[in-house]
Design a protein around this motif. Structure first.
Motif, PDB file in Angstrom:
ATOM      1  N   LEU A   1      38.644  35.287 -17.420  1.00 50.31           N
ATOM      2  CA  LEU A   1      39.786  35.230 -18.327  1.00 50.31           C
ATOM      3  C   LEU A   1      41.097  35.442 -17.597  1.00 50.31           C
ATOM      4  CD1 LEU A   1      38.322  37.248 -21.331  1.00 50.31           C
ATOM      5  CD2 LEU A   1      38.235  34.788 -20.915  1.00 50.31           C
ATOM      6  N   ALA A   2      41.084  35.340 -16.278  1.00 50.43           N
ATOM      7  CA  ALA A   2      42.300  35.552 -15.495  1.00 50.43           C
ATOM      8  C   ALA A   2      43.250  34.367 -15.657  1.00 50.43           C
ATOM      9  CB  ALA A   2      41.948  35.749 -14.021  1.00 50.43           C
ATOM     10  N   ASP A   3      44.532  34.680 -15.766  1.00 53.00           N
ATOM     11  CA  ASP A   3      45.582  33.673 -15.813  1.00 53.00           C
ATOM     12  C   ASP A   3      46.838  34.304 -15.212  1.00 53.00           C
ATOM     13  OD1 ASP A   3      46.504  35.399 -17.749  1.00 53.00           O
ATOM     14  OD2 ASP A   3      46.889  33.863 -19.255  1.00 53.00           O
ATOM     15  N   PRO A   4      47.965  33.609 -15.162  1.00 55.02           N
ATOM     16  CA  PRO A   4      49.153  34.192 -14.520  1.00 55.02           C
ATOM     17  C   PRO A   4      49.565  35.553 -15.057  1.00 55.02           C
ATOM     18  CG  PRO A   4      49.492  31.859 -14.826  1.00 55.02           C
ATOM     19  CD  PRO A   4      48.172  32.177 -15.461  1.00 55.02           C
ATOM     20  N   GLY A   5      49.178  35.909 -16.274  1.00 51.83           N
ATOM     21  CA  GLY A   5      49.519  37.213 -16.797  1.00 51.83           C
ATOM     22  C   GLY A   5      48.798  38.361 -16.125  1.00 51.83           C
ATOM     23  N   ILE A   6      47.657  38.092 -15.494  1.00 48.79           N
ATOM     24  CA  ILE A   6      46.868  39.189 -14.948  1.00 48.79           C
ATOM     25  C   ILE A   6      47.553  39.856 -13.767  1.00 48.79           C
ATOM     26  CG2 ILE A   6      45.505  37.881 -13.268  1.00 48.79           C
ATOM     27  CD1 ILE A   6      43.083  39.511 -14.126  1.00 48.79           C
ATOM     28  N   LEU A   7      48.395  39.134 -13.055  1.00 45.18           N
ATOM     29  CA  LEU A   7      49.143  39.731 -11.951  1.00 45.18           C
ATOM     30  C   LEU A   7      50.599  39.991 -12.318  1.00 45.18           C
ATOM     31  CD1 LEU A   7      47.777  37.847  -8.804  1.00 45.18           C
ATOM     32  CD2 LEU A   7      47.143  40.087  -9.699  1.00 45.18           C
ATOM     33  N   GLY A   8      50.918  39.926 -13.594  1.00 41.00           N
ATOM     34  CA  GLY A   8      52.276  40.230 -14.033  1.00 41.00           C
ATOM     35  C   GLY A   8      53.289  39.167 -13.694  1.00 41.00           C
ATOM     36  N   VAL A   9      52.845  37.963 -13.355  1.00 40.74           N
ATOM     37  CA  VAL A   9      53.765  36.914 -12.918  1.00 40.74           C
ATOM     38  C   VAL A   9      54.735  36.548 -14.035  1.00 40.74           C
ATOM     39  CG1 VAL A   9      53.943  34.536 -12.128  1.00 40.74           C
ATOM     40  CG2 VAL A   9      52.166  36.014 -11.211  1.00 40.74           C
ATOM     41  N   ASN A  10      54.190  36.284 -15.231  1.00 45.91           N
ATOM     42  CA  ASN A  10      55.049  35.871 -16.334  1.00 45.91           C
ATOM     43  C   ASN A  10      56.080  36.938 -16.688  1.00 45.91           C
ATOM     44  OD1 ASN A  10      53.648  33.507 -16.452  1.00 45.91           O
ATOM     45  ND2 ASN A  10      52.513  33.990 -18.304  1.00 45.91           N
ATOM     46  N   PHE A  11      55.632  38.169 -16.772  1.00 42.20           N
ATOM     47  CA  PHE A  11      56.544  39.243 -17.157  1.00 42.20           C
ATOM     48  C   PHE A  11      57.550  39.539 -16.045  1.00 42.20           C
ATOM     49  CE2 PHE A  11      53.097  39.979 -20.149  1.00 42.20           C
ATOM     50  CZ  PHE A  11      53.794  40.265 -21.313  1.00 42.20           C
ATOM     51  N   GLY A  12      57.126  39.441 -14.786  1.00 42.57           N
ATOM     52  CA  GLY A  12      58.068  39.652 -13.695  1.00 42.57           C
ATOM     53  C   GLY A  12      59.154  38.611 -13.680  1.00 42.57           C
TER      54      GLY A  12
ATOM     55  N   PHE B   1      61.746  33.336  -9.675  1.00 41.56           N
ATOM     56  CA  PHE B   1      60.786  33.302  -8.570  1.00 41.56           C
ATOM     57  C   PHE B   1      60.676  34.670  -7.909  1.00 41.56           C
ATOM     58  CE2 PHE B   1      59.619  32.638  -4.132  1.00 41.56           C
ATOM     59  CZ  PHE B   1      58.476  31.875  -4.268  1.00 41.56           C
ATOM     60  N   ALA B   2      61.815  35.308  -7.677  1.00 45.14           N
ATOM     61  CA  ALA B   2      61.799  36.628  -7.042  1.00 45.14           C
ATOM     62  C   ALA B   2      61.118  37.656  -7.941  1.00 45.14           C
ATOM     63  CB  ALA B   2      63.227  37.072  -6.722  1.00 45.14           C
ATOM     64  N   GLY B   3      61.370  37.599  -9.248  1.00 42.32           N
ATOM     65  CA  GLY B   3      60.720  38.534 -10.164  1.00 42.32           C
ATOM     66  C   GLY B   3      59.217  38.355 -10.193  1.00 42.32           C
ATOM     67  N   ALA B   4      58.764  37.097 -10.180  1.00 47.45           N
ATOM     68  CA  ALA B   4      57.325  36.840 -10.158  1.00 47.45           C
ATOM     69  C   ALA B   4      56.688  37.365  -8.874  1.00 47.45           C
ATOM     70  CB  ALA B   4      57.065  35.341 -10.303  1.00 47.45           C
ATOM     71  N   ALA B   5      57.359  37.158  -7.755  1.00 48.78           N
ATOM     72  CA  ALA B   5      56.819  37.625  -6.475  1.00 48.78           C
ATOM     73  C   ALA B   5      56.755  39.143  -6.415  1.00 48.78           C
ATOM     74  CB  ALA B   5      57.665  37.084  -5.330  1.00 48.78           C
TER      75      ALA B   5
ATOM     76  N   GLY C   1      55.006  31.638  -9.169  1.00 47.39           N
ATOM     77  CA  GLY C   1      56.428  31.941  -9.164  1.00 47.39           C
ATOM     78  C   GLY C   1      57.271  30.690  -9.303  1.00 47.39           C
ATOM     79  N   SER C   2      56.924  29.648  -8.567  1.00 47.97           N
ATOM     80  CA  SER C   2      57.695  28.401  -8.633  1.00 47.97           C
ATOM     81  C   SER C   2      57.554  27.718  -9.987  1.00 47.97           C
ATOM     82  CB  SER C   2      57.227  27.454  -7.520  1.00 47.97           C
ATOM     83  OG  SER C   2      57.356  28.043  -6.255  1.00 47.97           O
TER      84      SER C   2
END
Length: 359
Positions: A113-124, A149-153, A274-275
């Motif tokens: 069930l992993a997606d970009p939210g699991i590493l906080g990318v969207n929220f960052g 991009f910087a927030g996601a990273a 991020g991109s």
């Protein structure tokens, strides 16, 4: 690396060889290549439809003429080249990025069930954008692109750093827990900033829903280098993800450096998510459902899953974008909304499947 890492179907729960029992590797490879060719043709068809379909439908011959003989005085040229072409190209590259990122995330965390939210990318990315809007007065997509991009990273790096604490390092469970905790904290900060700034609230409503509209060639050229680098890196991680799928102990026994593998996966995720998130907004479900579609077709070999995801994800993203243009004329639904309607039932089905506890 051992051959068992290259063909993990026998060692992964629920994994299949991707073909009939007893079929030769050469025959299976031919079938997979044929399936990949069909998927590539489908992607090309969807891309052409993306140039044709909208509030004003344009015939294929007129689309070709507009592409080959651009004329600013011709209405078809303006619609195709200035509006739909950058939208289609951005959908292609963002779809590739999100599809590959979702696949790498699921392989890295062994979480179906992993997606970009699991590493906080969207929220960052969202927090960086809302701060740029509220504090610096940035309002255009090209202006806050690099903030996102910087927030996601930074969010991804924070999640990985938190999950790496302790003797066991960044295990799949710790990655998921750290991602949930960081996402919750960042979400609270986003709400706090939006409540104090009406301008940021109005601007964020459009960006957060996820959209291919309103982005020009400038946004595409800005994210293309990092997306390309991330895609090349992700496509080269197939063998390493096959090793992780067998478990950390088995991977180490086969000579794989698990820590280095996870670091490379993290870099690929940051570059891709991020991109793509910075360019089109936090589009949900695409990175979640596409790897499962690819896995059902090709089996458990991440080399093929990555290849199929790189084609299937942009095709699905563009198809949802086309659907959003025609379901509510004369306006349109943003692709993030349409994809949520498509992805939510798939997500529920995945949650209900008990055998998908881990990958």
């Amino acid at each position: 690396m051992s051959a068992s890492v290259d063909a993990p179907a026998a060692g992964i729960p629920g994994g299949q060889a991707g073909g009939r029992v007893g079929s030769s590797p050469r025959a299976r490879r031919r079938r997979l290549l044929a399936g990949f060719a069909v998927a590539a043709v489908l992607l090309a068809v969807v891309a052409v439809l993306s140039l044709m379909v909208g509030a004003r439908t344009i015939a294929p011959a007129d689309v070709v003429h507009a592409l080959l003989h651009y004329d600013r005085t011709d209405q078809d040229s303006l619609v195709v080249v200035d509006s739909r072409l950058p939208r289609t190209l951005l959908g292609l590259v963002a779809g590739v990025g999100l599809g590959l990122a979702g696949t790498v995330m699921q392989g890295l965390s062994r979480n179906p069930l992993a997606d970009p939210g699991i590493l906080g990318v969207n929220f960052g990315a969202s927090l960086a954008v809302v701060v740029a809007i509220a504090v610096l007065g940035v309002t255009s997509p090209s202006g806050y692109l690099w903030f996102a991009f910087a927030g996601a990273a930074l969010a991804s790096a924070l999640v990985y750093a938190v999950s790496s604490l302790g003797r066991e390092g960044a295990t799949p469970v710790k990655l998921a827990l750290a991602g949930a905790a960081v996402s919750a904290a960042l979400g609270s900060l986003i709400t706090a900033v939006e409540l104090t700034s009406r301008t940021s609230l109005d601007a964020m409503r459009f960006w957060q829903v996820g959209s291919l509209a309103g982005r020009g060639f400038g946004v595409l050229w800005q994210v293309l280098p990092t997306l390309t680098a991330g895609a090349i890196l992700a496509l080269g991680l197939g063998r390493l993800l096959n090793g992780l799928a067998l478990g950390d102990d088995v991977a180490r026994g086969l000579g794989q450096r698990v820590g280095v593998t996870r670091a490379l996966c993290g870099v690929a995720i940051v570059l891709l998510c991020g991109s793509a998130t910075a360019a089109v907004g936090p589009i949900a479900f695409l990175g979640l459902i596409v790897p499962h579609i690819a896995r059902r077709v090709v089996g458990a070999d991440y080399r093929w899953i990555l290849a199929y995801s790189a084609v299937a994800a942009p095709a699905l993203l563009l198809a949802c974008d086309i659907l959003g243009r025609v379901v509510a004329p004369p306006g349109e639904l943003q692709v993030g909304v349409v994809l949520a309607f498509v992805g939510a039932p798939v997500f529920i089905a995945l949650v209900r499947r008990r055998r998908l506890v881990s990958l």
